[in-house]
Structures are given as structure tokens and as C-alpha cells.
Motif scaffolding. Structure first.
Motif, short mmCIF file in Angstrom:
data_model
loop_
_atom_site.label_atom_id
_atom_site.label_comp_id
_atom_site.label_asym_id
_atom_site.label_seq_id
_atom_site.Cartn_x
_atom_site.Cartn_y
_atom_site.Cartn_z
N LEU A 246 0.83 -1.21 0.00
CA LEU A 246 0.00 0.00 0.00
C LEU A 246 0.86 1.26 0.00
O LEU A 246 0.57 2.24 -0.70
CB LEU A 246 -0.93 -0.01 1.22
N LEU A 247 1.93 1.25 0.81
CA LEU A 247 2.83 2.39 0.88
C LEU A 247 3.53 2.61 -0.46
O LEU A 247 3.68 3.75 -0.93
CB LEU A 247 3.86 2.17 1.98
N LEU A 248 3.96 1.51 -1.10
CA LEU A 248 4.61 1.59 -2.41
C LEU A 248 3.64 2.16 -3.45
O LEU A 248 4.01 3.02 -4.27
CB LEU A 248 5.08 0.20 -2.83
N GLY A 249 2.39 1.70 -3.41
CA GLY A 249 1.39 2.21 -4.34
C GLY A 249 1.12 3.69 -4.13
O GLY A 249 0.96 4.46 -5.09
N TRP A 250 1.12 4.09 -2.87
CA TRP A 250 0.88 5.51 -2.53
C TRP A 250 2.00 6.41 -3.07
O TRP A 250 1.79 7.50 -3.57
CB TRP A 250 0.75 5.63 -1.02
N VAL A 251 3.26 5.89 -2.96
CA VAL A 251 4.41 6.67 -3.42
C VAL A 251 4.46 6.75 -4.95
O VAL A 251 4.77 7.80 -5.53
CB VAL A 251 5.72 6.05 -2.88
N LEU A 252 4.14 5.64 -5.61
CA LEU A 252 4.26 5.59 -7.06
C LEU A 252 3.09 6.22 -7.79
O LEU A 252 3.23 6.67 -8.93
CB LEU A 252 4.41 4.13 -7.52
#
Length: 264
Positions: A246-252
Motif C-alpha cells: 500500500l505504501l509503495l502504491g501511494w508513493v508511485l
């Protein structure tokens, strides 16, 4: 700010909290039908066990250190036994209650040191404490393995009284004299073993003690049911992975939006 971002933060935070709580499940399937015996190791930790030279491969190791290493190896191979450990010197205490969790028992055994129970040798108390430890088990076959390098010279209980109680409870006692035969009371150990239906051994070196353990390891198992020990499996990986994705998706996501915007 996009309307979904606060909810995403809450979701990531929730997964992290769940991971910190260390979620786990129990798997009891593999431990419900054990075969083996209730078996207690009674290990001498008196001052004389600090002598070195017992292990020909490592002359600097003490008798106690070598005994712990070989005992740990013996424990690893008793997969179906419900085992415990009693450590004794001037007094005796249970270092590990009866358990099928042999790894945990091995760890507790290695936390003991020479002199932890005093400098003298209370063989009678050691046997009494071992029988108290065995009283919590339900196996039909119960046994004590007594390892010592000294003479009985302390404690409130006599070896004779302990043997009488062991015979009454049908508990076999296997005795192991550690070190030179002149260092310990070989006649007493032989009497304890014979009267309880066990066997007496002499181990003048680490190699001989290893062979003694191999022979004892061949003891016939008897049915016993383990109801209390369960395997624990941590599930921390799953919430951590969910939070990371989820954090990776939020950053990308913002970067992807910018790239798409530049292409228009």
C-alpha cells in the motif's frame, strides 16, 4: 489532496499496528499423539563439574560444558518424549518442566552454569526433585537419567529414600558416572540403577558419554498423549507485506499521474 489518501493512511497504519502485535496461529495437529516416555535429565552442576580435560577434542572445556553439549544432542533425538531437566548441587531445582518443546528446553538447559545450585552434591534431593517433575506427566513409562561426578554429601533426602520412592512409582533410574571412577560413588550409582530397574554407566570421557547416550536413546517408547504443547506460527509477514504494498502504491501513484499528464 485526493479524498482516498486519508483512508489509505489509516489502512497502512492499521496493518503496521497488527504487525507489531505479532499475530500468530497454533497448530496442534502434529503433537496430539506422541509416542515416548516422560523422561527427566538430572544433571550435576556442583563445583567439581568445572574441571577441564574431559573432552579429548577440546581440553579447555569443562565437564559441565561438555555434558551440556552432549545432553543437548541427546534431547534433539528424543522427538516423541515429554522431557524435563533438573539441575542439582547443594540443592536441586527444575530447570525445565516436562515439555514436548525440546528446543525451548535445550535453551533453558544452556542457561545453567556450574555452581548455580551450590558446590556440593545432593543426589537424594536431585532424584526427589526429578520425581516431582515427572509427577506432572501421564506417560506409562517414566525414567530419570542421573549424571554426576561426585559423592552424595548434601541435601535433605537420602538416595536410599529416593530409590524406595522411585520403586514405588515404578520409575527407572539410569545413572551415569562422569569422569574418573575414583571421583564419584560408583557403588551407589550402581545400586540406585539396579534397585530401580535401570542401568548404570561409566563415562570417563566425552566420547564414552556420547556412546552412553546412544544406548539410552534406544529405550523402547510407550504411548503418551500430548494435549498442552502446541506449535506457534507467527503471521507478522502478511500485515507487513500488505502495509509495504500500500505504501509503495501511494508513493508511485503521483509519479504515474505526472507521467501521464506530461504525455498529454
Amino acid at each position: 489532496m485526493l479524498s482516498w489518501e486519508p483512508w489509505l493512511k489509516i489502512l497502512i497504519y492499521t496493518f503496521l499496528v497488527v504487525a507489531l502485535a505479532k499475530p500468530f496461529v497454533y497448530d496442534a495437529a502434529g503433537n496430539q499423539h506422541k509416542k515416548g516416555r516422560d523422561l527427566v535429565l538430572a544433571i550435576d552442576a556442583s563445583g567439581s563439574m568445572a574441571q577441564s580435560g574431559f573432552d579429548e577434542k577440546d581440553r579447555f572445556k569443562t565437564k559441565y560444558e561438555t555434558t551440556l553439549d552432549l545432553s543437548a544432542d541427546f534431547i534433539k533425538h528424543r522427538f516423541d518424549d515429554n522431557m524435563g531437566v533438573v539441575v542439582f548441587g547443594t540443592f536441586a531445582y527444575t530447570a525445565s518442566p516436562l515439555t514436548y518443546d525440546l528446543e525451548a528446553m535445550e535453551s533453558m538447559l544452556k542457561m545453567t552454569t556450574v555452581g548455580i545450585a551450590g558446590e556440593s552434591t545432593a543426589i537424594g534431593d536431585a532424584l526427589m526433585q526429578a520425581m516431582r517433575t515427572l509427577s506432572y506427566g501421564e506417560a506409562q513409562s517414566k525414567a530419570i537419567i542421573l549424571l554426576t561426578d561426585g559423592y552424595h554429601n548434601a541435601g535433605r533426602s537420602s538416595p536410599k529414600a529416593a530409590v524406595a520412592k522411585a520403586k514405588e512409582k515404578r520409575i527407572k533410574i539410569y545413572t551415569i558416572g562422569v569422569g574418573k571412577s575414583s571421583d564419584y560413588d560408583a557403588a551407589l550409582l550402581d545400586t540406585i540403577a539396579k534397585e530401580s530397574g535401570g542401568k548404570s554407566y561409566a563415562a570417563a570421557s566425552a566420547a564414552q558419554l556420547k556412546e552412553v547416550y546412544k544406548e539410552i536413546d534406544k529405550l523402547e517408547p510407550s504411548p503418551v498423549r500430548g494435549e498442552n504443547y502446541l506449535n506457534q506460527r507467527l503471521l507478522i509477514f502478511f500485515p507487513l507485506m500488505a502495509a509495504f504494498l500500500l505504501l509503495l502504491g501511494w508513493v508511485l501513484y503521483p509519479k504515474r499521474s505526472l507521467l501521464l499528464g506530461d504525455g498529454k
